[in-house]
Structure formats: C-alpha cells, structure tokens
Design a protein around this motif. Structure first.
Motif, PDB file in Angstrom:
ATOM      1  N   ALA A 269       0.828  -1.205   0.000  1.00 56.30           N
ATOM      2  CA  ALA A 269       0.000   0.000   0.000  1.00 56.30           C
ATOM      3  C   ALA A 269       0.860   1.252   0.000  1.00 56.30           C
ATOM      4  O   ALA A 269       0.611   2.202  -0.753  1.00 56.30           O
ATOM      5  CB  ALA A 269      -0.934  -0.007   1.209  1.00 56.30           C
ATOM      6  N   ALA A 270       1.890   1.274   0.844  1.00 58.65           N
ATOM      7  CA  ALA A 270       2.776   2.437   0.916  1.00 58.65           C
ATOM      8  C   ALA A 270       3.508   2.645  -0.405  1.00 58.65           C
ATOM      9  O   ALA A 270       3.663   3.786  -0.873  1.00 58.65           O
ATOM     10  CB  ALA A 270       3.783   2.253   2.051  1.00 58.65           C
ATOM     11  N   GLU A 271       3.930   1.553  -1.044  1.00 59.43           N
ATOM     12  CA  GLU A 271       4.636   1.676  -2.314  1.00 59.43           C
ATOM     13  C   GLU A 271       3.694   2.132  -3.424  1.00 59.43           C
ATOM     14  O   GLU A 271       4.094   2.908  -4.304  1.00 59.43           O
ATOM     15  CB  GLU A 271       5.314   0.348  -2.660  1.00 59.43           C
ATOM     16  N   PHE A 272       2.431   1.699  -3.362  1.00 55.69           N
ATOM     17  CA  PHE A 272       1.479   2.141  -4.378  1.00 55.69           C
ATOM     18  C   PHE A 272       1.125   3.611  -4.177  1.00 55.69           C
ATOM     19  O   PHE A 272       0.942   4.347  -5.161  1.00 55.69           O
ATOM     20  CB  PHE A 272       0.212   1.287  -4.351  1.00 55.69           C
ATOM     21  N   MET A 273       1.032   4.048  -2.943  1.00 51.82           N
ATOM     22  CA  MET A 273       0.781   5.468  -2.667  1.00 51.82           C
ATOM     23  C   MET A 273       1.897   6.326  -3.264  1.00 51.82           C
ATOM     24  O   MET A 273       1.638   7.373  -3.880  1.00 51.82           O
ATOM     25  CB  MET A 273       0.671   5.706  -1.166  1.00 51.82           C
ATOM     26  N   ARG A 274       3.136   5.900  -3.084  1.00 55.39           N
ATOM     27  CA  ARG A 274       4.259   6.649  -3.669  1.00 55.39           C
ATOM     28  C   ARG A 274       4.209   6.615  -5.193  1.00 55.39           C
ATOM     29  O   ARG A 274       4.506   7.616  -5.861  1.00 55.39           O
ATOM     30  CB  ARG A 274       5.594   6.088  -3.162  1.00 55.39           C
ATOM     31  N   PHE A 275       3.805   5.472  -5.736  1.00 58.54           N
ATOM     32  CA  PHE A 275       3.703   5.345  -7.188  1.00 58.54           C
ATOM     33  C   PHE A 275       2.663   6.309  -7.760  1.00 58.54           C
ATOM     34  O   PHE A 275       2.875   6.912  -8.826  1.00 58.54           O
ATOM     35  CB  PHE A 275       3.348   3.906  -7.553  1.00 58.54           C
ATOM     36  N   LEU A 276       1.517   6.478  -7.083  1.00 60.19           N
ATOM     37  CA  LEU A 276       0.441   7.332  -7.591  1.00 60.19           C
ATOM     38  C   LEU A 276       0.876   8.781  -7.800  1.00 60.19           C
ATOM     39  O   LEU A 276       0.310   9.484  -8.649  1.00 60.19           O
ATOM     40  CB  LEU A 276      -0.768   7.291  -6.653  1.00 60.19           C
ATOM     41  N   VAL A 277       1.841   9.245  -7.028  1.00 67.37           N
ATOM     42  CA  VAL A 277       2.299  10.634  -7.177  1.00 67.37           C
ATOM     43  C   VAL A 277       3.605  10.712  -7.968  1.00 67.37           C
ATOM     44  O   VAL A 277       4.218  11.778  -8.046  1.00 67.37           O
ATOM     45  CB  VAL A 277       2.453  11.321  -5.796  1.00 67.37           C
ATOM     46  N   SER A 278       4.004   9.605  -8.581  1.00 61.70           N
ATOM     47  CA  SER A 278       5.238   9.575  -9.358  1.00 61.70           C
ATOM     48  C   SER A 278       5.004  10.147 -10.753  1.00 61.70           C
ATOM     49  O   SER A 278       3.860  10.203 -11.240  1.00 61.70           O
ATOM     50  CB  SER A 278       5.749   8.140  -9.482  1.00 61.70           C
ATOM     51  N   PRO A 279       6.071  10.573 -11.441  1.00 62.25           N
ATOM     52  CA  PRO A 279       5.930  11.047 -12.824  1.00 62.25           C
ATOM     53  C   PRO A 279       5.283  10.009 -13.743  1.00 62.25           C
ATOM     54  O   PRO A 279       4.510  10.370 -14.633  1.00 62.25           O
ATOM     55  CB  PRO A 279       7.375  11.346 -13.233  1.00 62.25           C
ATOM     56  N   ALA A 280       5.576   8.732 -13.543  1.00 61.96           N
ATOM     57  CA  ALA A 280       5.011   7.680 -14.404  1.00 61.96           C
ATOM     58  C   ALA A 280       3.492   7.623 -14.278  1.00 61.96           C
ATOM     59  O   ALA A 280       2.774   7.553 -15.289  1.00 61.96           O
ATOM     60  CB  ALA A 280       5.617   6.325 -14.039  1.00 61.96           C
ATOM     61  N   ALA A 281       2.988   7.653 -13.050  1.00 61.84           N
ATOM     62  CA  ALA A 281       1.536   7.607 -12.841  1.00 61.84           C
ATOM     63  C   ALA A 281       0.872   8.885 -13.347  1.00 61.84           C
ATOM     64  O   ALA A 281      -0.199   8.847 -13.967  1.00 61.84           O
ATOM     65  CB  ALA A 281       1.228   7.387 -11.364  1.00 61.84           C
ATOM     66  N   LYS A 282       1.482  10.022 -13.091  1.00 61.02           N
ATOM     67  CA  LYS A 282       0.900  11.293 -13.539  1.00 61.02           C
ATOM     68  C   LYS A 282       0.822  11.353 -15.061  1.00 61.02           C
ATOM     69  O   LYS A 282      -0.135  11.893 -15.621  1.00 61.02           O
ATOM     70  CB  LYS A 282       1.705  12.461 -12.982  1.00 61.02           C
ATOM     71  N   SER A 283       1.818  10.770 -15.728  1.00 64.40           N
ATOM     72  CA  SER A 283       1.792  10.718 -17.186  1.00 64.40           C
ATOM     73  C   SER A 283       0.609   9.897 -17.684  1.00 64.40           C
ATOM     74  O   SER A 283      -0.036  10.252 -18.689  1.00 64.40           O
ATOM     75  CB  SER A 283       3.105  10.122 -17.699  1.00 64.40           C
ATOM     76  N   ILE A 284       0.311   8.810 -17.000  1.00 57.28           N
ATOM     77  CA  ILE A 284      -0.836   7.975 -17.369  1.00 57.28           C
ATOM     78  C   ILE A 284      -2.132   8.751 -17.196  1.00 57.28           C
ATOM     79  O   ILE A 284      -3.008   8.733 -18.070  1.00 57.28           O
ATOM     80  CB  ILE A 284      -0.847   6.681 -16.535  1.00 57.28           C
ATOM     81  N   TYR A 285      -2.268   9.447 -16.081  1.00 56.37           N
ATOM     82  CA  TYR A 285      -3.498  10.219 -15.862  1.00 56.37           C
ATOM     83  C   TYR A 285      -3.663  11.306 -16.920  1.00 56.37           C
ATOM     84  O   TYR A 285      -4.765  11.529 -17.441  1.00 56.37           O
ATOM     85  CB  TYR A 285      -3.514  10.795 -14.444  1.00 56.37           C
ATOM     86  N   ARG A 286      -2.586  11.987 -17.276  1.00 54.24           N
ATOM     87  CA  ARG A 286      -2.677  13.020 -18.317  1.00 54.24           C
ATOM     88  C   ARG A 286      -3.063  12.410 -19.670  1.00 54.24           C
ATOM     89  O   ARG A 286      -3.798  13.023 -20.449  1.00 54.24           O
ATOM     90  CB  ARG A 286      -1.343  13.764 -18.432  1.00 54.24           C
ATOM     91  N   LYS A 287      -2.583  11.207 -19.928  1.00 54.27           N
ATOM     92  CA  LYS A 287      -2.919  10.507 -21.188  1.00 54.27           C
ATOM     93  C   LYS A 287      -4.419  10.381 -21.369  1.00 54.27           C
ATOM     94  O   LYS A 287      -4.916  10.443 -22.507  1.00 54.27           O
ATOM     95  CB  LYS A 287      -2.250   9.130 -21.171  1.00 54.27           C
ATOM     96  N   TYR A 288      -5.139  10.234 -20.276  1.00 51.42           N
ATOM     97  CA  TYR A 288      -6.581  10.033 -20.340  1.00 51.42           C
ATOM     98  C   TYR A 288      -7.388  11.291 -19.988  1.00 51.42           C
ATOM     99  O   TYR A 288      -8.576  11.198 -19.711  1.00 51.42           O
ATOM    100  CB  TYR A 288      -6.991   8.853 -19.442  1.00 51.42           C
TER     101      TYR A 288
END
Length: 293
Positions: A269-288
């Motif tokens: 859970a802690a690692e996924f929380m960090r992932f959600l605010v990472s550049p990789a996750a933000k790029s995915i959200y912007r894609k959609y």
C-alpha cells in the motif's frame, strides 16, 4: 427471422464494456449483457495489493497496474475495483459487497475518491495524497445532432439528459454546483426536478458506465461527465463528441488516495501510494485527460 433477431441483439451490445483489456487466461467467458464484470480487475484470489479506485478512473487501470508491476515486480497479484466511490465507501464500512451471486469481502489497502468523500472518512486513513484533478464536459452523439452548446441546453424539452444520481455519486452534487453557475437555481430545478419527473432526465447508478452507454445507444442525448470520461470514449473510437464547459461554469475535482489504517498489505500500500504521485503515474493520468501538477 432468427438471423434478424441475432443481428439485432449483437447490435444492442455493440458498445458494451468491458472497455479495458481483460487479463490473460486460457478460458475467456465474457458475454455482453449477461456475464460482464467491467468494474473488477485482476486477481481476486490471494491478492498482494487491493485498491478501490473512484469509478471514473477505470480507463487508467490497465496502464497503472502494468507500470506499478514493472517498477515493483514482486507484486504479481493485484486486485482493483472501480465502482462509484460512495458504494466503495459503504463496502469499506460494512466489510463486503455482493454483485450478482458473488460476495467480495477483501479489505482494501488503498482507497481513492474525490476530496469531499475522503474528508468524510478521516478515521479510516493513516495517510492521504492528492494525485490528480478533473473538470466537467458534456458528452453527446457524434456530430452533436441537437446542437448542444452548454449546460443551459440541458434544460431544453427536446434534450434527454443522463445525470448521475447525487445519492449514489459525489459527482452528481458537483454537477449541480455547475448548473447553479451556468443558469442559477432555475437550471438546477429544471434538470434535477422537472425533467426527472417527466422522465427526460435519467438518474444513473454507475455514471461512468451508464452515461456513455446511454448516449451510444441513443437513450439519452447529452450527459454531463468528467472530462476524462468523454475524452476516453473518443480515444477508443466510439461515435461521440465532447462539448467543453467554460471555466466560469465548470468545477474542479481533486482526487485523493488514502492508505487504510487496517490495510492488509501495508508495504504494498505504501509503495502504491508513492507510485500514484510519481511522474510515471501522472503521465498515465494526463494521457486520459486528467490534470496533474
């Protein structure tokens, strides 16, 4: 005659979800309109991470889970739900949910929802993070046959509206705020009271699925949705159009992730929380079509 009926039935399900890519399996048994579970994702058996996402983020799930597994290869089995956030909150509080004949009692590690919903449940979270934002748009059929230009047009007698039920989904209340901005109390009352009574406003239960489908199957003419929902339908080639809502009439959603205090898989859970605010996750959200900072 039998061939005609079969063709009609196939056409009726032409745009049905799931719109995501299903997991790999030697046995695939998805039957449109019968056995179709588009808001449950991944491995329900012995998951190593369980995430309850606000439903309107279903289009991001494939990319998010793939990228998370890529950067955290030890997590092979991830389960996610993308039901309406109010329903997910009830599932957290009660401990289970039943869909058809299936009972799910998995406890989530991470829950994401709009800020107002998260603010109502502070006792459940050990940590929260803002990770994305959104705004409203209107989805109509391709070519915009009724020439809908904005929210005020949803009050017209000839426009059938698909609208999320505020009792089920927080977005319904946010759209009501936009009605007040665009046309005052008169617009809100017309769409949410008068037209509900005369059946030209349909109140949905699973807005992120029902509203696009009602437009695609010509059951409704216009639906206020999150921008990302209309944008996604265009991305996947469905015959719809997106009508922008001007900033002065629009509202903004903030999506917050909460790490559950009783998360069964705290490290994941802690690692996924960090992932959600990472550049990789933000790029995915912007894609959609989402907004990130």
């Amino acid at each position: 005659m039998l061939l005609s009926v079969a063709s009609l039935q196939a056409q009726e399900h032409n745009f049905d979800p799931p719109w995501n890519t299903p997991p790999e399996s030697k046995v695939q048994f998805t039957v449109p309109g019968v056995d179709n579970v588009p808001d449950l994702f991944g491995d329900i058996n012995d998951p190593q991470l369980v995430v309850f996402f606000a439903g309107n983020q279903f289009m991001c799930i494939d990319d998010l889970i793939r990228e998370f597994k890529k950067s955290h290869p030890k997590y092979k089995r991830v389960f996610a739900e993308t039901l309406p956030p109010g329903i997910l909150a009830k599932q957290i509080i009660s401990g289970s949910i039943v869909i058809g004949n299936m009972r799910i009692s998995l406890k989530p590690d991470v829950y994401t929802a709009g800020k107002s919903r998260i603010d109502q449940m502070p006792q459940y979270f050990s940590k929260t993070e803002l990770y994305a934002k959104n705004r409203l748009a209107i989805i109509v059929r391709e070519g915009n046959p009724l020439n809908i230009a904005g929210l005020k047009d949803l009050a017209r007698d000839d426009v059938r509206v698909s609208m999320p039920n505020p009792d089920w989904e927080g977005v319904g209340k946010r759209i009501e705020e936009a009605y007040l901005k665009a046309g005052g109390d008169a617009l809100k009352k017309t769409v949410m009271e008068t037209k509900v009574k005369n059946n030209t406003t349909f109140l949905t239960q699973i807005h992120h699925r029902q509203s696009p489908m009602r437009i695609l199957y010509n059951q409704s003419d216009a639906a206020p949705v999150w921008y990302s929902e209309a944008y996604y339908q265009i991305i996947i080639g469905h015959p719809v159009a997106l009508i922008e809502v001007p900033e002065k009439e629009n509202i903004q959603a903030e999506y917050i992730a909460g790490l559950l205090k009783n998360a069964p898989h705290r490290q994941a859970a802690a690692e996924f929380m960090r992932f959600l605010v990472s550049p990789a996750a933000k790029s995915i959200y912007r894609k959609y079509g989402f907004i990130t900072e």
